[in-house]
Enzyme design. Sequence first.
Site, PDB file in Angstrom:
ATOM      1  CB  CYS A   1      -0.902  -0.010   1.234  1.00 21.31           C
ATOM      2  SG  CYS A   1      -1.926   1.464   1.430  1.00 21.31           S
ATOM      3  CG  HIS A   2      -0.209   4.306  -2.686  1.00 21.57           C
ATOM      4  ND1 HIS A   2      -0.651   4.177  -3.982  1.00 21.57           N
ATOM      5  CD2 HIS A   2      -1.293   4.690  -1.974  1.00 21.57           C
ATOM      6  CE1 HIS A   2      -1.938   4.493  -4.038  1.00 21.57           C
ATOM      7  NE2 HIS A   2      -2.334   4.810  -2.845  1.00 21.57           N
TER       8      HIS A   2
END
Length: 435
Positions: free
Chosen positions: A169-170
């Site tokens: 996940c960024h």
Amino acid sequence: MTVITFLGAGSVVFTRELLADLLSFDELRGVTLALHDIDPERLETAEAIARRTAEQLGAAPKINASLQRRAALDGADYVINAVQVGMHAATVRDFAVPAAYGLRQTIGDTVGVGGVFRALRTFPVLAGIAADMREVCPGAWLLNYTNPMAMNVAYLAAIAPELKAVGLCHSVFWTVHDLCKLVGAPLDEVDYSAAGVNHQAWLLRWEHNGESLYPRLDERIAADPQLRRRVRVDMYRRLGYYPTETSEHSAEYVPWYLHHDAEVERLRIPVGEYVRISEANLADYAATRAAVLAGEPLDLHREATEYAPQVIHSMETGVMRRIHANVANRGLVSNLPEGFAVEVPCVVDRLGVRPERVGALPPQCAAVNRGFVSVGELTVRAALDGDPRLVRQAAMLDPNTAATLTVERIWALCDELTAAHGDLLPEPLRAPVKI
């Protein structure tokens, strides 16, 4: 030749971005790309995008597309999972049914009743992926992007502990990126570390030349009343550590905001935001499909790469990187439950993804996380045990839901959502529940 499988490749905008990042690495320009989706039109679009992306970047990957998941997984070295079970219609149900009960949600993909039911309809697909991978690509890395991230990673750890699964996940990266821009610090000179759970991790250290940047953030917040009208700024001011997901997300993970009209107004909380995002995604898909079929060039400009291409590049080349990723808590965060998924710093190289032990989170941060984790633990256990009562109990423990509805209304809401999602849910969890 390295084989990279995309599950849910029909999420074409996301697939396009990942492909552009992957094929921009010299060492990955000749990989095999195996694309899979259950929707023939979306799969056709994904294949066209892959071929157009390769052409524009001057890369020469081998591209295969299959409606059969097992065929796409056969021989894979890396499996990128971006499936969304039920698509837009299920998202609308996740919002419309709770809204009729007076329950506000913003994104509905992580915890809350939206996150619980998204997890429950995703778990059977994850079980199928894990079973296929055991047989046709047992050594592959599963790089999961599908939400609810924490529940999905925890479920995979429970049903397939031998699987090399990691959630990407960024949110940590973009949090630091945006904060650095806010305080005028050069991102490439900043050191940072975060930990917690996905979408509710905490920026524990954030430094430039060995000095904390938090005092500079405090000055910016003090000088700008509009900054103080954001949920996660409010949480930071009260808890002392900045949360690593947007205010839209953060608002629904705690009991303090969405139940109160004045707080929704004060903090400008966009109730129902993800339905609008999902509608925009449909429009993006239609526009992207039309453009690629018309022979128009794709916009491949990217400000920063996603984690999956970086992870694959590091494993293939040995270039060491440090990212934040989601893995089962095996002694990594001492004051969060063992076995559930945590988001922690990880080193990546040819040896794989190696999480770093964080130790104890600040007690107030761990306390907030435990409310999040409790919902996830009961949801995973509901699926493992086939116990529909645990679904209702997970919803009862959800901070935002519990702050809004009585227990009778929570159970009635779960009954209605169960009926609405029907056979997307595991069969044992469709059974009626009596008190």
